[in-house]
Scaffold this motif. Structure first.
Motif, PDB file in Angstrom:
ATOM      1  N   THR A   1       0.806  -1.226   0.000  1.00  0.00           N
ATOM      2  CA  THR A   1       0.000   0.000   0.000  1.00  0.00           C
ATOM      3  C   THR A   1       0.835   1.270   0.000  1.00  0.00           C
ATOM      4  O   THR A   1       0.283   2.367   0.004  1.00  0.00           O
ATOM      5  N   ILE A   2       2.156   1.121   0.002  1.00  0.00           N
ATOM      6  CA  ILE A   2       3.013   2.313   0.097  1.00  0.00           C
ATOM      7  C   ILE A   2       3.120   2.941  -1.280  1.00  0.00           C
ATOM      8  O   ILE A   2       3.558   2.318  -2.237  1.00  0.00           O
ATOM      9  N   ARG A   3       2.694   4.213  -1.398  1.00  0.00           N
ATOM     10  CA  ARG A   3       2.795   4.941  -2.656  1.00  0.00           C
ATOM     11  C   ARG A   3       3.181   6.381  -2.372  1.00  0.00           C
ATOM     12  O   ARG A   3       2.607   6.985  -1.464  1.00  0.00           O
ATOM     13  N   PRO A   4       4.142   6.957  -3.066  1.00  0.00           N
ATOM     14  CA  PRO A   4       4.960   6.287  -4.071  1.00  0.00           C
ATOM     15  C   PRO A   4       5.955   5.329  -3.423  1.00  0.00           C
ATOM     16  O   PRO A   4       6.205   5.393  -2.224  1.00  0.00           O
ATOM     17  N   ILE A   5       6.515   4.433  -4.205  1.00  0.00           N
ATOM     18  CA  ILE A   5       7.513   3.501  -3.705  1.00  0.00           C
ATOM     19  C   ILE A   5       8.757   4.290  -3.288  1.00  0.00           C
ATOM     20  O   ILE A   5       9.284   5.077  -4.072  1.00  0.00           O
ATOM     21  N   PRO A   6       9.224   4.105  -2.050  1.00  0.00           N
ATOM     22  CA  PRO A   6      10.429   4.833  -1.629  1.00  0.00           C
ATOM     23  C   PRO A   6      11.632   4.507  -2.497  1.00  0.00           C
ATOM     24  O   PRO A   6      11.775   3.382  -2.982  1.00  0.00           O
ATOM     25  N   ASN A   7      12.489   5.498  -2.658  1.00  0.00           N
ATOM     26  CA  ASN A   7      13.679   5.290  -3.471  1.00  0.00           C
ATOM     27  C   ASN A   7      14.629   4.289  -2.826  1.00  0.00           C
ATOM     28  O   ASN A   7      15.287   3.523  -3.518  1.00  0.00           O
TER      29      ASN A   7
ATOM     30  N   ILE B   1      19.264  -0.846  -1.678  1.00  0.00           N
ATOM     31  CA  ILE B   1      19.249  -0.373  -3.054  1.00  0.00           C
ATOM     32  C   ILE B   1      18.564   0.981  -3.096  1.00  0.00           C
ATOM     33  O   ILE B   1      17.487   1.167  -2.519  1.00  0.00           O
ATOM     34  N   ILE B   2      19.215   1.922  -3.759  1.00  0.00           N
ATOM     35  CA  ILE B   2      18.667   3.264  -3.938  1.00  0.00           C
ATOM     36  C   ILE B   2      18.421   3.439  -5.428  1.00  0.00           C
ATOM     37  O   ILE B   2      19.358   3.359  -6.226  1.00  0.00           O
TER      38      ILE B   2
END
Length: 112
Positions: free
Chosen positions: A26-32, A51-52
């Motif tokens: 449900t996390i939006r936007p996807i974290p970098n 990972i970034i």
């Protein structure tokens, strides 16, 4: 409401492989920044891989080329491919995203 769902842990023999997955439901936007930590009994939590974006990857010193982190933003998922597993890799592996989100953990046990 569970926001990071991990899967892929289990029991494997030394030298074997596992692939962990972590879906950001449900996390939006996807974290970098997304990644994995682990914690073994009696030890502190330690970074396994981070990972970034898609190209900036960091690994714990103990990985030594055995693990690979990757991601698919289309699937909102980060992966950890673990090869040549050792008994000392036994731990609970936690996925994280950004600075606020953590998964519930998945057990990885390496034993003959």
């Amino acid at each position: 409401q569970v926001q990071l769902v991990e899967s892929g842990g289990g029991l494997v023999q030394p030298g074997g492989s596992l692939r962990l997955s972590c879906a950001a439901t449900t996390i939006r936007p996807i974290p970098n920044t997304m990644g994995w930590y682990r914690q073994a009994p009696g030890k502190e939590r330690e970074l396994v891989a981070r990972i970034i974006g898609y190209g900036d990857k960091t690994y714990g010193d103990f990985v030594k080329g055995r693990f690979t982190i990757s991601r698919s933003d289309a699937k909102s998922t980060v992966y950890l491919q673990m090869n040549n597993l050792r008994p000392e890799d036994t731990a609970i592996y936690y996925c994280y995203a950004g600075t606020s989100y953590w998964g519930q953990g998945t057990q990885v046990t390496v034993s003959s």
